[in-house]
Design an enzyme around this catalytic site. Structure first.
Site, short mmCIF file in Angstrom:
data_model
loop_
_atom_site.label_atom_id
_atom_site.label_comp_id
_atom_site.label_asym_id
_atom_site.label_seq_id
_atom_site.Cartn_x
_atom_site.Cartn_y
_atom_site.Cartn_z
N SER A 1 0.84 -1.19 0.00
CA SER A 1 0.00 0.00 0.00
C SER A 1 0.88 1.25 0.00
O SER A 1 1.72 1.41 -0.88
CB SER A 1 -0.95 -0.05 1.20
OG SER A 1 -1.96 0.92 1.10
N LYS B 1 4.32 2.28 -2.28
CA LYS B 1 4.65 3.53 -2.98
C LYS B 1 6.06 3.97 -2.57
O LYS B 1 6.88 4.35 -3.42
CB LYS B 1 3.65 4.62 -2.61
CG LYS B 1 2.19 4.31 -2.83
CD LYS B 1 1.30 5.47 -2.39
CE LYS B 1 -0.10 5.07 -1.98
NZ LYS B 1 -0.89 4.45 -3.03
N HIS C 1 -7.22 -6.11 0.22
CA HIS C 1 -6.03 -5.28 0.37
C HIS C 1 -5.20 -5.74 1.56
O HIS C 1 -5.57 -5.51 2.71
CB HIS C 1 -6.49 -3.82 0.55
CG HIS C 1 -5.39 -2.81 0.49
ND1 HIS C 1 -4.68 -2.54 -0.66
CD2 HIS C 1 -4.90 -1.97 1.43
CE1 HIS C 1 -3.82 -1.59 -0.42
NE2 HIS C 1 -3.92 -1.23 0.84
#
Length: 414
Positions: free
Chosen positions: A253, A257, A395
């Protein structure tokens, strides 16, 4: 309940009703999505706007790269564009950097591993900062050991070095059993994940007490977390038991990044892994599918350089897109992972970034990845130095994901 939870709940409900198909062609039920989101977000492939991606191989003077030796200059151009418009300009190694051993347990995991807890200290002028690096290395291994470094965006209980609490988010035992080392740093120790206090970590080392407006290309939390990964790499280069030429940096998540940006800024990472990193990570911004630039810079402005918010609802004006971020790792290795229920992170857009980055890797003979080569569920694929899978579920970073990362590393390194 926080803003992120409020945003994700309807997506999970949607995913339960309309998971990705096992093929690359899929679409969510537009009517259901509209009822859940008020039509603000796109979850229907047919609603994705037409877009044109910048060519990572076309230099600023209009000429196109055709040889590997031309890439470094173009790579620096792209790096500058990301620094200026997306992630900001992070500083380099501090004036003074040293490592303090807090603990060594050579009989960790019932004798299967050695645990090291290292305090990473930095000093700039009269300012000091430190964070902790956790490292498990398998015992009985000849030579230096490759290591997987997790940028942990979740509570520290997920990386409990005592192993009294175990989490699939950081499956130490399974990784050690495969013959790899596993390490972790806590993102919050570099920059608190909060728009009001994020400058109260390592940024104070270079900037002093946070105050006033920032430059539009000032670094923010994602860059600070990646800066910490580079300092961990500085330590790995001093440890005679670590193979610093085979270190993978990964995150999930927001951590994904940060891992991608860490790998772009620091070429010492030989493998860069993004797990469901979505907008601002592996997903193409121009698709406007799921989370958008507007949403992410409104909800999490402290993750990016201030200028990134100027591209809200103007993604086509960005001089870069996320396929160019993945391309910055060439000719090193990249693995992107998605989940079929995680529509917010745009699984299709994550795969397309990998595909559109592949012409850069092809300069070194790597295979071109076509848009229609997105694999079915839990059918991981290796395209030379590029890897991808999409698993069932929501997720999260799971043992299934970790095992696929280890498979890819074995394919690359052994």
């Amino acid at each position: 309940m926080n803003v992120g939870t409020l945003l994700i709940l309807p997506l999970l409900l949607l995913a339960m009703v309309t998971p990705l198909s096992a093929q690359s062609g899929w679409r969510a039920d537009a009517a259901l999505v509209d009822s859940l989101s008020g039509g603000e977000f796109i979850y229907d492939e047919e609603a994705v706007p037409e877009y044109t991606l910048p060519d990572p191989l076309r230099k600023s003077d209009g000429s196109r790269i055709t040889e590997p030796e031309e890439w470094e200059a173009r790579r620096e151009e792209i790096l500058e564009l990301f620094r200026e418009n997306v992630y900001g300009r992070r500083p380099g190694r501090p004036d003074s950097l040293w490592f303090e051993t807090l603990e060594v347990d050579r009989q960790a995991l019932d004798g299967a591993a050695t645990l090291r807890r290292i305090a990473v200290h930095s000093r700039v002028e009269d300012r000091h900062h430190s964070f902790e690096l956790l490292l498990f290395l398998p015992n009985g291994v000849l030579g230096r050991t490759p290591v997987f470094l997790l940028l942990n965006n979740r509570p520290r209980t997920n990386t409990d070095p005592t192993r009294q609490e175990r989490s699939g988010f950081w499956p130490v035992e399974e990784v050690i059993d495969r013959g790899f080392g596993i390490a972790a740093i806590q993102n919050n120790e570099l920059a608190p994940d909060d728009s009001l206090t994020y400058r109260n970590g390592v940024m104070q080392l270079f900037e002093g007490v946070a105050a006033g407006e920032r430059e539009t290309d000032a670094w923010a939390a994602l860059a600070a977390w990646g800066w910490g990964a580079s300092r961990a790499m500085d330590y790995f280069e001093t440890d005679p038991d670590v193979d610093a030429t085979r270190v993978a940096v990964l995150g999930h998540s927001r951590g994904g990044k940060a891992a991608l940006w860490a790998g772009a800024e620091d070429p010492r990472f030989s493998l860069v892994i993004s797990n469901e990193s979505g907008e601002g990570g592996a997903a193409l911004a121009r698709r406007r599918f799921g989370e958008t630039v507007k949403r992410i810079t409104t909800s999490f402005p402290h993750w990016f350089a201030p200028r990134f918010a100027e591209y809200a609802d103007r993604e086509s004006n960005l001089p870069v897109d996320q396929h160019m971020l993945i391309a910055l790792m060439a000719p090193r290795a990249v693995y992107v992972a998605s989940a079929d229920e995680d529509l917010w992170a745009d699984p299709r857009g994550e795969f397309l970034s990998l595909a559109h980055a592949s012409p850069v890797f092809a300069l070194w003979g790597n295979a071109i990845v076509r848009e229609d080569q997105m694999p079915g569920l839990e059918q991981p694929v290796h395209f030379g130095r590029l890897g991808y899978h999409i698993r069932r579920g929501a997720h999260n970073l799971t043992p299934y994901d970790w095992m696929r990362f280890l498979d890819f590393a074995e394919y690359l390194w052994r």
